[in-house]
Motif scaffolding. Structure first.
Motif, PDB file in Angstrom:
ATOM      1  N   LEU A 262       0.733  -1.259  -0.002  1.00 62.88           N
ATOM      2  CA  LEU A 262       0.087  -0.037  -0.142  1.00 62.88           C
ATOM      3  C   LEU A 262       0.956   1.325   0.116  1.00 62.88           C
ATOM      4  CD1 LEU A 262      -2.624  -1.008   2.594  1.00 62.88           C
ATOM      5  CD2 LEU A 262      -2.947  -0.611   0.147  1.00 62.88           C
ATOM      6  N   THR A 263       1.916   1.336   0.704  1.00 62.74           N
ATOM      7  CA  THR A 263       2.810   2.334   0.609  1.00 62.74           C
ATOM      8  C   THR A 263       3.564   2.600  -0.427  1.00 62.74           C
ATOM      9  OG1 THR A 263       4.485   1.361   1.681  1.00 62.74           O
ATOM     10  CG2 THR A 263       3.131   1.927   3.386  1.00 62.74           C
ATOM     11  N   ARG A 264       3.699   1.608  -1.487  1.00 64.10           N
ATOM     12  CA  ARG A 264       4.472   1.586  -2.598  1.00 64.10           C
ATOM     13  C   ARG A 264       3.235   1.929  -3.805  1.00 64.10           C
ATOM     14  NH1 ARG A 264       9.742   0.173  -2.441  1.00 64.10           N
ATOM     15  NH2 ARG A 264       9.644   1.244  -4.382  1.00 64.10           N
ATOM     16  N   GLY A 265       1.999   1.577  -3.410  1.00 69.63           N
ATOM     17  CA  GLY A 265       1.212   1.848  -4.554  1.00 69.63           C
ATOM     18  C   GLY A 265       1.180   0.812  -5.343  1.00 69.63           C
ATOM     19  N   ALA A 266       1.688  -0.325  -5.272  1.00 66.35           N
ATOM     20  CA  ALA A 266       1.830  -1.347  -6.380  1.00 66.35           C
ATOM     21  C   ALA A 266       1.996  -2.546  -5.876  1.00 66.35           C
ATOM     22  CB  ALA A 266       3.002  -1.045  -7.362  1.00 66.35           C
ATOM     23  N   ARG A 267       1.485  -3.881  -6.396  1.00 70.42           N
ATOM     24  CA  ARG A 267       1.762  -5.270  -5.761  1.00 70.42           C
ATOM     25  C   ARG A 267       2.403  -5.943  -7.365  1.00 70.42           C
ATOM     26  NH1 ARG A 267      -4.011  -5.152  -4.491  1.00 70.42           N
ATOM     27  NH2 ARG A 267      -4.417  -5.949  -6.330  1.00 70.42           N
TER      28      ARG A 267
END
Length: 290
Positions: A262-267
């Motif tokens: 979530l903090t990186r905005g990507a999976r």
């Protein structure tokens, strides 16, 4: 008179010394004992710089790309056995394992004679020179171009096209190009390209130029796409990487992995790897004593 001549000689020697500092230094001998190099260019001249400690990645750590991995490994085996093999283009979402797969090939096949040369996009104009250095070597070389895209009228595009198209002077049986890109089309497409008819700098058939711009990817004989991961796949990859650091993927780690994404905005596989390094490091960190 003699003083004037001596003064002129002194000035000339000083000028020569300054010019010598501006000239590129002679290339150091290539360290052929290495298994990986990067092409380093300066002042229009380049050289193969050995990479002392290449990134070690195992093929089994690349998950949810089984079909892509199988095809690339098969193509590389053919190459190493002296059989016909193709240049490879890997396209798709960021962090899905494209670059990692190429690096893992080196780990898997370096003992069989595979070597890797990393070339930046802006240095592709040196491809013919690089191929000439490799042509008489017994090893098999992959020229690796990561995150490949081109601007209009990019000279690197023309150099790569020549190698991919099989120019007699610029190809070698012991060299293939493996490239990755986050874009399907390696050349930019303009909105105006989609208009039914237009004038383009006086060109009678601008459509031919547009087709040429978008067709570079088709010159790679093996073209594979990678796709973004869903949450379950991301967690599975995070657990796999955490396991390489001998840390159990329990509920605490699962929640931490979700929070990290979530903090990186990507999976993505890259985010999962970064999470594993961060989490394992924190778990093994020795508390500081005041």
């Amino acid at each position: 008179m003699n003083n004037t001549i001596e003064h002129l000689i002194t000035r000339a020697e000083s000028l020569i010394d300054k010019l010598e500092t501006l000239l590129p230094a002679a290339n150091a001998p290539i360290d052929w004992s290495a298994i990986a190099w990067r092409w380093v260019a300066k002042l229009g001249k380049g050289e193969l710089q050995a990479i002392s400690h290449p990134h070690v990645i195992q093929l089994e750590n690349i998950l949810f790309a089984d079909r892509q991995k199988k095809e690339v490994v098969r193509n590389t085996r053919q190459f190493l056995q002296g059989l016909p093999a193709n240049n490879v283009l890997l396209t798709g979402a960021r962090g899905t394992g494209k670059s990692t797969l190429v690096k893992a090939l080196l780990t898997e096949f370096s003992a069989a004679g595979l070597r890797l040369i990393e070339v930046e996009r802006h240095d592709l104009t040196h491809l013919a020179e690089i191929v000439s250095l490799l042509r008489d070597r017994p090893e098999k070389f992959i020229i690796f171009c990561d995150d490949l895209t081109f601007e209009a009228n990019d000279e690197g595009y023309k150099a790569l096209k020549v190698v991919l198209d099989g120019s007699i002077a610029n190809t070698s049986d012991n060299v293939l190009v493996y490239a990755t890109s986050n874009r399907k089309n390696l050349m930019p497409e303009m909105f105006a390209d989609n208009l039914p008819a237009r004038y383009a700098d006086g060109e009678i058939r601008p459509g031919d130029t547009i087709e040429e711009k978008t067709a570079l990817a088709e010159r790679f004989g093996l073209w594979l796409s990678f796709y973004a991961f869903d949450q379950d796949e991301y967690l599975h990859i995070a657990a796999n990487w955490l396991n390489t650091f001998d840390i159990a993927f329990d509920e605490e780690a699962r929640l931490a992995a979700l929070d990290f994404s979530l903090t990186r905005g990507a999976r993505s596989g890259r985010v999962a790897y970064q999470f594993a390094r961060d989490y394992a490091g924190k778990r093994k960190l020795t508390p500081a004593h005041d």
